[in-house]
Design a protein around this motif. Structure first.
Motif, PDB file in Angstrom:
ATOM      1  N   GLU A 174     -15.159   8.331  -0.004  1.00  0.00           N
ATOM      2  CA  GLU A 174     -16.275   8.092   0.909  1.00  0.00           C
ATOM      3  C   GLU A 174     -16.086   6.798   1.686  1.00  0.00           C
ATOM      4  OE1 GLU A 174     -19.587   8.205  -1.821  1.00  0.00           O
ATOM      5  OE2 GLU A 174     -20.210  10.147  -1.048  1.00  0.00           O
ATOM      6  N   VAL A 175     -15.693   5.743   0.973  1.00  0.00           N
ATOM      7  CA  VAL A 175     -15.464   4.450   1.623  1.00  0.00           C
ATOM      8  C   VAL A 175     -14.330   4.560   2.631  1.00  0.00           C
ATOM      9  CG1 VAL A 175     -14.697   2.081   1.246  1.00  0.00           C
ATOM     10  CG2 VAL A 175     -16.404   3.091  -0.282  1.00  0.00           C
ATOM     11  N   LEU A 176     -13.250   5.214   2.255  1.00  0.00           N
ATOM     12  CA  LEU A 176     -12.111   5.392   3.153  1.00  0.00           C
ATOM     13  C   LEU A 176     -12.522   6.134   4.420  1.00  0.00           C
ATOM     14  CD1 LEU A 176      -9.109   5.469   3.935  1.00  0.00           C
ATOM     15  CD2 LEU A 176      -8.857   7.475   2.446  1.00  0.00           C
ATOM     16  N   ARG A 177     -13.305   7.178   4.251  1.00  0.00           N
ATOM     17  CA  ARG A 177     -13.713   7.993   5.404  1.00  0.00           C
ATOM     18  C   ARG A 177     -14.540   7.162   6.399  1.00  0.00           C
ATOM     19  NH1 ARG A 177     -15.851  11.528   2.522  1.00  0.00           N
ATOM     20  NH2 ARG A 177     -13.874  12.564   2.162  1.00  0.00           N
ATOM     21  N   LEU A 178     -15.469   6.394   5.883  1.00  0.00           N
ATOM     22  CA  LEU A 178     -16.309   5.570   6.755  1.00  0.00           C
ATOM     23  C   LEU A 178     -15.503   4.435   7.372  1.00  0.00           C
ATOM     24  CD1 LEU A 178     -19.561   5.439   4.596  1.00  0.00           C
ATOM     25  CD2 LEU A 178     -19.142   6.815   6.634  1.00  0.00           C
ATOM     26  N   LEU A 179     -14.604   3.880   6.600  1.00  0.00           N
ATOM     27  CA  LEU A 179     -13.733   2.819   7.122  1.00  0.00           C
ATOM     28  C   LEU A 179     -12.899   3.348   8.287  1.00  0.00           C
ATOM     29  CD1 LEU A 179     -12.972  -0.166   6.268  1.00  0.00           C
ATOM     30  CD2 LEU A 179     -10.946   0.855   5.214  1.00  0.00           C
ATOM     31  N   ALA A 180     -12.373   4.550   8.127  1.00  0.00           N
ATOM     32  CA  ALA A 180     -11.539   5.144   9.172  1.00  0.00           C
ATOM     33  C   ALA A 180     -12.345   5.469  10.427  1.00  0.00           C
ATOM     34  CB  ALA A 180     -10.870   6.409   8.634  1.00  0.00           C
ATOM     35  N   ARG A 181     -13.639   5.635  10.270  1.00  0.00           N
ATOM     36  CA  ARG A 181     -14.498   5.899  11.429  1.00  0.00           C
ATOM     37  C   ARG A 181     -14.901   4.626  12.156  1.00  0.00           C
ATOM     38  NH1 ARG A 181     -18.577  10.389   8.696  1.00  0.00           N
ATOM     39  NH2 ARG A 181     -17.054  12.092   8.609  1.00  0.00           N
ATOM     40  N   GLY A 182     -14.452   3.484  11.644  1.00  0.00           N
ATOM     41  CA  GLY A 182     -14.735   2.227  12.313  1.00  0.00           C
ATOM     42  C   GLY A 182     -15.930   1.472  11.779  1.00  0.00           C
ATOM     43  N   TYR A 183     -16.494   1.908  10.646  1.00  0.00           N
ATOM     44  CA  TYR A 183     -17.635   1.220  10.059  1.00  0.00           C
ATOM     45  C   TYR A 183     -17.204  -0.149   9.523  1.00  0.00           C
ATOM     46  CZ  TYR A 183     -20.687   5.383   9.943  1.00  0.00           C
ATOM     47  OH  TYR A 183     -21.467   6.463  10.272  1.00  0.00           O
ATOM     48  N   ALA A 184     -18.031  -1.153   9.713  1.00  0.00           N
ATOM     49  CA  ALA A 184     -17.823  -2.452   9.080  1.00  0.00           C
ATOM     50  C   ALA A 184     -18.228  -2.361   7.611  1.00  0.00           C
ATOM     51  CB  ALA A 184     -18.653  -3.520   9.782  1.00  0.00           C
ATOM     52  N   TYR A 185     -17.769  -3.327   6.796  1.00  0.00           N
ATOM     53  CA  TYR A 185     -18.095  -3.293   5.372  1.00  0.00           C
ATOM     54  C   TYR A 185     -19.607  -3.263   5.153  1.00  0.00           C
ATOM     55  CZ  TYR A 185     -13.264  -4.344   3.993  1.00  0.00           C
ATOM     56  OH  TYR A 185     -11.919  -4.290   3.770  1.00  0.00           O
ATOM     57  N   LYS A 186     -20.340  -4.031   5.952  1.00  0.00           N
ATOM     58  CA  LYS A 186     -21.793  -4.082   5.812  1.00  0.00           C
ATOM     59  C   LYS A 186     -22.413  -2.717   6.096  1.00  0.00           C
ATOM     60  CE  LYS A 186     -25.872  -6.558   7.557  1.00  0.00           C
ATOM     61  NZ  LYS A 186     -26.337  -7.627   8.483  1.00  0.00           N
ATOM     62  N   GLU A 187     -21.880  -2.018   7.096  1.00  0.00           N
ATOM     63  CA  GLU A 187     -22.402  -0.694   7.451  1.00  0.00           C
ATOM     64  C   GLU A 187     -22.075   0.332   6.371  1.00  0.00           C
ATOM     65  OE1 GLU A 187     -22.134  -0.843  12.314  1.00  0.00           O
ATOM     66  OE2 GLU A 187     -20.293  -0.521  11.164  1.00  0.00           O
ATOM     67  N   ILE A 188     -20.879   0.220   5.788  1.00  0.00           N
ATOM     68  CA  ILE A 188     -20.508   1.129   4.701  1.00  0.00           C
ATOM     69  C   ILE A 188     -21.432   0.911   3.503  1.00  0.00           C
ATOM     70  CG2 ILE A 188     -18.701   1.732   3.050  1.00  0.00           C
ATOM     71  CD1 ILE A 188     -16.644   0.940   5.180  1.00  0.00           C
ATOM     72  N   ALA A 189     -21.695  -0.350   3.189  1.00  0.00           N
ATOM     73  CA  ALA A 189     -22.578  -0.664   2.064  1.00  0.00           C
ATOM     74  C   ALA A 189     -23.966  -0.057   2.269  1.00  0.00           C
ATOM     75  CB  ALA A 189     -22.689  -2.183   1.901  1.00  0.00           C
ATOM     76  N   LYS A 190     -24.480  -0.156   3.475  1.00  0.00           N
ATOM     77  CA  LYS A 190     -25.802   0.397   3.770  1.00  0.00           C
ATOM     78  C   LYS A 190     -25.791   1.916   3.696  1.00  0.00           C
ATOM     79  CE  LYS A 190     -29.401   0.384   7.325  1.00  0.00           C
ATOM     80  NZ  LYS A 190     -29.792  -0.099   8.676  1.00  0.00           N
ATOM     81  N   GLU A 191     -24.736   2.535   4.212  1.00  0.00           N
ATOM     82  CA  GLU A 191     -24.644   3.992   4.242  1.00  0.00           C
ATOM     83  C   GLU A 191     -24.570   4.591   2.835  1.00  0.00           C
ATOM     84  OE1 GLU A 191     -24.261   7.750   6.238  1.00  0.00           O
ATOM     85  OE2 GLU A 191     -24.739   5.756   7.021  1.00  0.00           O
ATOM     86  N   LEU A 192     -23.859   3.900   1.945  1.00  0.00           N
ATOM     87  CA  LEU A 192     -23.620   4.433   0.603  1.00  0.00           C
ATOM     88  C   LEU A 192     -24.521   3.815  -0.467  1.00  0.00           C
ATOM     89  CD1 LEU A 192     -19.706   4.627   0.619  1.00  0.00           C
ATOM     90  CD2 LEU A 192     -21.361   6.402   1.208  1.00  0.00           C
ATOM     91  N   PHE A 193     -25.431   2.919  -0.047  1.00  0.00           N
ATOM     92  CA  PHE A 193     -26.370   2.289  -0.978  1.00  0.00           C
ATOM     93  C   PHE A 193     -25.632   1.484  -2.064  1.00  0.00           C
ATOM     94  CE2 PHE A 193     -28.342   6.185   0.600  1.00  0.00           C
ATOM     95  CZ  PHE A 193     -29.533   5.695   1.148  1.00  0.00           C
ATOM     96  N   ILE A 194     -24.595   0.757  -1.644  1.00  0.00           N
ATOM     97  CA  ILE A 194     -23.863  -0.094  -2.569  1.00  0.00           C
ATOM     98  C   ILE A 194     -23.730  -1.487  -1.951  1.00  0.00           C
ATOM     99  CG2 ILE A 194     -22.584   1.794  -3.648  1.00  0.00           C
ATOM    100  CD1 ILE A 194     -20.230   1.210  -1.860  1.00  0.00           C
ATOM    101  N   SER A 195     -23.254  -2.459  -2.712  1.00  0.00           N
ATOM    102  CA  SER A 195     -23.118  -3.821  -2.203  1.00  0.00           C
ATOM    103  C   SER A 195     -21.841  -3.980  -1.379  1.00  0.00           C
ATOM    104  CB  SER A 195     -23.106  -4.818  -3.358  1.00  0.00           C
ATOM    105  OG  SER A 195     -21.896  -4.703  -4.093  1.00  0.00           O
ATOM    106  N   ILE A 196     -21.817  -5.011  -0.546  1.00  0.00           N
ATOM    107  CA  ILE A 196     -20.615  -5.294   0.238  1.00  0.00           C
ATOM    108  C   ILE A 196     -19.451  -5.617  -0.698  1.00  0.00           C
ATOM    109  CG2 ILE A 196     -19.596  -6.886   1.914  1.00  0.00           C
ATOM    110  CD1 ILE A 196     -22.346  -7.191   3.182  1.00  0.00           C
TER     111      ILE A 196
END
Length: 228
Positions: A174-196
């Protein structure tokens, strides 16, 4: 014996005229939101945050439809389906996930889910999807239907497998997929309900497992496998 124990519950649901729905998701806030949105349309008979809780409580409540998260720390939706489909075949499952990856969609359908929708779905659309699944239909978010058609038409009996991808946990994917879409770490954390910090740990693990040095290499790798 399992069917006999569930008959009174099913009869009670039939008398109320409302579909009986069970929620499986490891995020309490998300479950609360779904319960609030669906409460006027269906009867939410229970919820669980782990595979073990889900298996026990679904068996006890006998819902018509289970809304099932794909990725949870202790095995996720696939583990619930594997445990329930032989003993409670009358219960129907609709995957509701943040993931729109082909391997997740196909894996859950192969395991026995009747549909797969993403968490961007509106409350009205979700209610309609639940009713359709309860009636025996298969339901997919539009983009996801193509994954299923392609997989079953081209390779009806073959599992979706990738030795390199199989090294990664569901959360790392999940993290890899969002990272590849250009999400910043902060945006990934918010999307997946986890910490940076947790995002950083997952990215570090993915880089190590795939023997890569930066997010740009990861993005190209993910794009080559159509994970984006």
């Amino acid at each position: 014996m399992a069917e006999q124990s569930m008959e009174p519950v099913a009869e009670a649901g039939a008398r109320s005229g409302r579909l009986r729905v069970f929620l499986v998701d490891d995020h309490a806030m998300f479950r609360a939101g779904v319960r609030a949105e669906l409460g006027a349309h269906v009867e939410v008979v229970g919820e669980a945050s782990t595979v073990a809780e889900a298996v026990s409580r679904i068996a006890a409540t006998g819902p018509d439809v289970v809304l099932l998260d794909v990725h949870m720390p202790d095995g996720g939706g696939r583990a619930v389906l594997d445990a329930m489909r032989r003993t409670h075949p009358q219960v129907k499952f609709l995957a509701l996930s943040v993931s729109d990856a082909a391997e997740d969609v196909i894996g859950l359908i192969r395991a026995g889910a009747r549909g797969y929708v993403t968490k961007t779905i509106s409350p009205d659309e979700l209610t309609a999807a639940i009713r359709r699944v309860a009636d025996g239909d298969a339901v997919f978010s539009p983009r996801l239907a193509g994954f299923v058609l392609d997989a079953f038409a081209a390779r009806p009996d073959a599992p979706v497998a990738d030795p390199e991808l199989d090294q990664l946990t569901n959360r790392e994917r999940e993290v890899l997929r969002l990272l590849a879409r250009g999400y910043a770490y902060k945006e990934i954390a918010k999307e997946l309900f986890i910490s940076i910090k947790t995002v950083e740990t997952h990215v570090s693990n993915v880089l190590r497992k795939l023997q890569m040095s930066n997010r740009y290499e990861l993005s190209r790798w993910a794009a080559d496998r159509r994970l984006v």
